[in-house]
Design an enzyme around this catalytic site. Structure first.
Site, PDB file in Angstrom:
ATOM      1  N   ARG A 123      13.330 -10.652  -5.900  1.00  0.00           N
ATOM      2  CA  ARG A 123      12.379 -11.668  -5.441  1.00  0.00           C
ATOM      3  C   ARG A 123      11.936 -11.456  -3.989  1.00  0.00           C
ATOM      4  O   ARG A 123      11.480 -12.380  -3.332  1.00  0.00           O
ATOM      5  CB  ARG A 123      12.935 -13.087  -5.638  1.00  0.00           C
ATOM      6  N   LYS A 145      -1.442  -6.419   1.580  1.00  0.00           N
ATOM      7  CA  LYS A 145      -1.913  -6.362   0.205  1.00  0.00           C
ATOM      8  C   LYS A 145      -1.171  -5.238  -0.520  1.00  0.00           C
ATOM      9  O   LYS A 145      -1.179  -4.090  -0.077  1.00  0.00           O
ATOM     10  CB  LYS A 145      -3.419  -6.089   0.148  1.00  0.00           C
ATOM     11  N   GLU A 187     -13.404   4.037   5.713  1.00  0.00           N
ATOM     12  CA  GLU A 187     -12.803   2.758   6.082  1.00  0.00           C
ATOM     13  C   GLU A 187     -12.860   2.533   7.594  1.00  0.00           C
ATOM     14  O   GLU A 187     -12.930   1.391   8.054  1.00  0.00           O
ATOM     15  CB  GLU A 187     -11.357   2.686   5.586  1.00  0.00           C
ATOM     16  N   LYS A 229      -8.476  -4.997  11.948  1.00  0.00           N
ATOM     17  CA  LYS A 229      -7.886  -5.574  10.744  1.00  0.00           C
ATOM     18  C   LYS A 229      -6.813  -6.591  11.089  1.00  0.00           C
ATOM     19  O   LYS A 229      -6.702  -7.635  10.448  1.00  0.00           O
ATOM     20  CB  LYS A 229      -7.307  -4.482   9.841  1.00  0.00           C
ATOM     21  N   GLU A 239      -7.016 -14.078   2.393  1.00  0.00           N
ATOM     22  CA  GLU A 239      -8.407 -13.834   2.013  1.00  0.00           C
ATOM     23  C   GLU A 239      -9.128 -15.083   1.515  1.00  0.00           C
ATOM     24  O   GLU A 239      -9.805 -15.079   0.487  1.00  0.00           O
ATOM     25  CB  GLU A 239      -8.475 -12.737   0.939  1.00  0.00           C
ATOM     26  N   ARG A 243     -11.346 -12.584   5.868  1.00  0.00           N
ATOM     27  CA  ARG A 243     -10.724 -11.353   5.367  1.00  0.00           C
ATOM     28  C   ARG A 243     -11.542 -10.732   4.234  1.00  0.00           C
ATOM     29  O   ARG A 243     -11.488  -9.516   4.017  1.00  0.00           O
ATOM     30  CB  ARG A 243      -9.282 -11.616   4.902  1.00  0.00           C
ATOM     31  N   ASN A 247     -13.941  -6.269   2.415  1.00  0.00           N
ATOM     32  CA  ASN A 247     -14.339  -5.705   1.125  1.00  0.00           C
ATOM     33  C   ASN A 247     -15.769  -5.156   1.135  1.00  0.00           C
ATOM     34  O   ASN A 247     -16.329  -4.888   0.071  1.00  0.00           O
ATOM     35  CB  ASN A 247     -14.201  -6.760   0.021  1.00  0.00           C
ATOM     36  N   HIS A 250     -16.770  -2.583  -1.396  1.00  0.00           N
ATOM     37  CA  HIS A 250     -15.726  -2.457  -2.405  1.00  0.00           C
ATOM     38  C   HIS A 250     -16.137  -2.993  -3.777  1.00  0.00           C
ATOM     39  O   HIS A 250     -15.637  -2.512  -4.793  1.00  0.00           O
ATOM     40  CB  HIS A 250     -14.454  -3.156  -1.930  1.00  0.00           C
ATOM     41  N   HIS A 254     -15.359  -0.217  -6.244  1.00  0.00           N
ATOM     42  CA  HIS A 254     -14.336  -0.335  -7.278  1.00  0.00           C
ATOM     43  C   HIS A 254     -14.927  -0.119  -8.666  1.00  0.00           C
ATOM     44  O   HIS A 254     -14.266   0.455  -9.550  1.00  0.00           O
ATOM     45  CB  HIS A 254     -13.662  -1.702  -7.208  1.00  0.00           C
ATOM     46  N   HIS A 268     -11.166   6.870  -3.388  1.00  0.00           N
ATOM     47  CA  HIS A 268     -11.469   5.493  -3.003  1.00  0.00           C
ATOM     48  C   HIS A 268     -12.421   5.436  -1.806  1.00  0.00           C
ATOM     49  O   HIS A 268     -13.403   4.689  -1.819  1.00  0.00           O
ATOM     50  CB  HIS A 268     -10.173   4.750  -2.672  1.00  0.00           C
TER      51      HIS A 268
END
Length: 370
Positions: A123, A145, A187, A229, A239, A243, A247, A250, A254, A268
């Protein structure tokens, strides 16, 4: 010289260290986080022969007996349930306690799957990021993330789990194939395009140095990107606001990656480069952004050697309906509407959901032509 960027998240705050040769110091830095306990190092088959010996030696100099590392297959296809299950079996097979720490040595794939494993093992246990690619140093290793891909899309299963420390040794970038350096550079450029126009102007003058391996230029680019960042993550960890600006490119990117099966056909960062150009082009079509700004974004990405159109990727039979289908499964869809990150100008990005679907389709049709 080492630059330190602080990610301010209260009790979950941590430092990002940026500099040339930091692997030699990694053992002492990790020992400070683990209390001297030996971590479990997770890496991949390509990174291990290049950088694992230096990390192991550094740990031993710090008085830590480095145990047997876990070595994953290299490549984006490792970010799936099957490899996550194998990784969890390997971690739990060590008889770990909640005081255990994982160390992710590698690029974004290793960082993402190791961070996710850390978030669910017992956990939640600690982990340290040692990113060895430009993309991982400026993006995926920072912000917490973590996750894996599914056949429905990229990073659809994951969690927010912050690392205890990020060690970005810019010397590791010297071992990267040029294509992967360029993919990471997309990026870097993103931070200039979303909120740092002065940094984008600096990249227009110095981007070639970053790509070609100038150590000072690389350290500056990585530090500025990490600070950008960190500022955003510190204000919006999960997000719910700004935030989402990270993206940029993206949503399109994606979808392009999914259409190529998350393979080496399209990395990517290459997908993000194309997606950012498409986002600026859509902004122009919607009357939101000057065409001259979109042209600058395209020109710079093209000048450093990045693809700027799906047509730049050879051997792919793109299908507009398939791409729209992938975009509809994006994590940022809300109330059935796709969330786009668009631009009012260079360095002035924002999110918008009420985008005319016909405009998006027309953009895709034109983009596929080149």
């Amino acid at each position: 010289m080492t630059d330190t960027v602080r990610v301010a998240l209260g009790p979950r705050s941590y430092d990002i260290l940026v500099g040339d040769g930091l692997l030699a110091e990694a053992g002492a830095r990790i020992a400070a986080v683990t209390g001297g306990r030996a971590p479990i190092v997770v890496t991949d088959s390509e990174v291990a022969p290049r950088h694992l010996p230096a990390l192991t030696a550094s740990l031993e100099r710090a008085g830590i007996a480095a145990g047997e590392p876990i070595i994953l297959p290299a490549g984006e296809k490792t970010k799936d349930f099957a490899h996550l299950a194998d990784l969890m079996d390997a971690i739990l097979g060590r008889g770990i306690e909640r005081s255990a720490t994982l160390v992710a040595l590698g690029g974004g794939v290793v960082g993402d799957i190791t961070g996710f494993a850390a978030s669910i093992a017992l956990r939640g246990i600690d982990f340290v990021q040692i990113p060895t690619t430009l993309l991982a140093q400026v993006d995926s290793s920072v912000g917490g993330k973590t996750g894996i891909n599914t056949r429905q899309g990229k990073n659809l299963v994951g969690s927010f789990h912050q690392p205890k420390l990020v060690i970005a040794d810019t010397a590791t970038l010297n071992t990267l194939p040029q294509r992967h350096v360029l993919a990471g550079y997309a990026e870097v450029a993103k931070y200039g395009l979303i909120r740092l126009p002065a940094f984008f102007a600096w990249l227009e003058e110095n981007g070639a140095k970053v790509v070609d391996g100038d150590s000072a230029a690389r350290r500056h680019a990585v530090t500025v990107s990490c600070q950008a960042k960190a500022d955003i993550v510190g204000a919006d960890e999960r997000e719910s606001g700004d935030r989402a600006l990270l993206n940029l490119g993206h949503t399109f990117g994606h979808a392009l990656e999914a259409a190529t099966g998350f393979s080496d056909t399209l990395l990517h960062g290459e997908a993000v480069s194309i997606g950012m150009v498409m986002a600026f082009d859509l902004s122009v079509r919607l009357g939101l952004c000057p065409a001259t700004d979109a042209a600058r974004a395209r020109a710079h990405l093209h000048a450093v050697g990045l693809p700027v159109s799906p047509a730049d990727i050879p051997g792919v039979a793109w299908d507009v309906d398939e791409l729209i289908g992938h975009m509809a499964k994006d994590k940022k869809v809300k109330d059935g509407r796709i969330t786009f990150v668009l631009a009012r100008a260079l360095g002035d990005a924002f999110t918008l959901r009420n985008v005319d679907g016909d405009q998006v389709r027309a953009l895709l049709v034109d983009s596929l032509k080149g």
